[in-house]
Design an enzyme around this catalytic site. Sequence first.
Site, PDB file in Angstrom:
ATOM      1  N   LYS A 211       0.825  -1.214   0.000  1.00 13.00           N
ATOM      2  CA  LYS A 211       0.000   0.000   0.000  1.00 13.00           C
ATOM      3  C   LYS A 211       0.858   1.263   0.000  1.00 13.00           C
ATOM      4  O   LYS A 211       2.025   1.252   0.373  1.00 13.00           O
ATOM      5  CB  LYS A 211      -0.988  -0.033   1.160  1.00 13.00           C
TER       6      LYS A 211
ATOM      7  N   ARG B  96      -3.423  -9.958   5.052  1.00 12.58           N
ATOM      8  CA  ARG B  96      -3.817 -10.028   3.640  1.00 12.58           C
ATOM      9  C   ARG B  96      -2.649  -9.519   2.806  1.00 12.58           C
ATOM     10  O   ARG B  96      -2.293  -8.344   2.906  1.00 12.58           O
ATOM     11  CB  ARG B  96      -5.068  -9.173   3.433  1.00 12.58           C
TER      12      ARG B  96
HETATM   13  N1  HH2 Z   1      -7.477  -3.814   0.652  1.00 13.72           N
HETATM   14  C1  HH2 Z   1      -7.805  -3.847  -0.651  1.00 13.72           C
HETATM   15  C2  HH2 Z   1      -8.884  -4.623  -1.094  1.00 13.72           C
HETATM   16  N2  HH2 Z   1      -9.611  -5.367  -0.231  1.00 13.72           N
HETATM   17  N3  HH2 Z   1     -10.022  -6.097   1.964  1.00 13.72           N
HETATM   18  C3  HH2 Z   1      -9.722  -6.073   3.265  1.00 13.72           C
HETATM   19  N4  HH2 Z   1     -10.435  -6.797   4.146  1.00 13.72           N
HETATM   20  N5  HH2 Z   1      -8.684  -5.315   3.763  1.00 13.72           N
HETATM   21  C4  HH2 Z   1      -7.903  -4.546   2.935  1.00 13.72           C
HETATM   22  O1  HH2 Z   1      -6.992  -3.858   3.439  1.00 13.72           O
HETATM   23  C5  HH2 Z   1      -8.198  -4.551   1.534  1.00 13.72           C
HETATM   24  C6  HH2 Z   1      -9.292  -5.354   1.080  1.00 13.72           C
HETATM   25  C7  HH2 Z   1      -7.015  -3.047  -1.613  1.00 13.72           C
HETATM   26  O2  HH2 Z   1      -5.881  -3.739  -2.018  1.00 13.72           O
HETATM   27  P1  HH2 Z   1      -5.797  -4.599  -3.363  1.00 13.72           P
HETATM   28  O3  HH2 Z   1      -6.760  -5.732  -3.352  1.00 13.72           O
HETATM   29  O4  HH2 Z   1      -4.396  -5.000  -3.559  1.00 13.72           O
HETATM   30  O5  HH2 Z   1      -6.158  -3.572  -4.508  1.00 13.72           O
HETATM   31  P2  HH2 Z   1      -7.513  -3.243  -5.288  1.00 13.72           P
HETATM   32  O6  HH2 Z   1      -8.595  -2.938  -4.339  1.00 13.72           O
HETATM   33  O7  HH2 Z   1      -7.119  -2.063  -6.141  1.00 13.72           O
HETATM   34  O8  HH2 Z   1      -7.880  -4.440  -6.094  1.00 13.72           O
END
Ligand code: HH2
Length: 283
Positions: free
Chosen positions: A233, A265
């Site tokens: 992040k 995660r």
């Molecule tokens: N962060 C993201 C997406 N889903 N779910 C939970 N529970 N906690 C988090 O911190 C979280 C999440 C964002 O990260 P990422 O999936 O890598 O990116 P994107 O939302 O752009 O797909």
Amino acid sequence: MPRAARGSTADFVQHLRVIPIEERFPRPSVMGVVNVTPDSFSDGGVHLDPAVAEAAARRMVEEGAAIVDVGGESTRPGADGVTLDEELRRVVPVLERLQGEVPVSIDTAKAEVARRALALGAELVNDVTALRGDPELGGVVADAGAYLCLMHMRGEPRTMQLEPRYDDVVSEVAAFLEERVAAAVEAGIAEERICLDPGIGFGKTVEHNLELIRRLDTLTALGRPVLVGISRKSTLRRLTGSDDLLAASVAAAVTAFERGATILRVHDVKPHVDALTVAGALA
Ligand code: HH2
């Protein structure tokens, strides 16, 4: 009346038999991220092909992930939502390939996506809106007896990073999560199925994100396991000035674990599993 109280005796017995989330995911457990999106902030487009997503998910489990989080909608700052059809088109082929073989969490705020995913064997619903996005989602999770992650987000992805302000970010996030647990229980979801997430990067400055991890004990005091997603992040990029965020992600995950996090995660499963295995042995 809560949904659970209206069910049949068989439903009730089934309810009693479920494994609490803290037993299913002992501390620390790793959740691998499989974003089936063209625009996710760190791995957008990588897993759009279902065969590639499937291979990535299988590899993550071989590397020690307890579960993989499959998502078809990016929640990065500034992202627009996707339609139900598009989200289903992205995730269903991946879930079909993993069905019964790989433990799956579905990262969605849509009841219909969750319903399809649970029918295809997903065991956890990861809802970044904490049941505020779709009024049907709580009932879907309750009926399936699924695990649920309730995450804090201020605003919505399109606008959430526009000057987020809190008096005390930690107590405000804790109060929000406590209220969302009550709403989930009211929808018929057993408390022992629920984990909580401070939502790193969701309507928070770098300092808000750091404070939430520093004072994670305020969130673990709510009595539910805490999931932390800080892997790759932008807070880490701001701190290090580097684009290679692997070491920073691992350091943040280990620190979050030491402050009480149960589920981490992450995108890079193997280094996190190795680091958390050592941190766990030293705890
Ligand atoms: N962060 C993201 C997406 N889903 N779910 C939970 N529970 N906690 C988090 O911190 C979280 C999440 C964002 O990260 P990422 O999936 O890598 O990116 P994107 O939302 O752009 O797909």
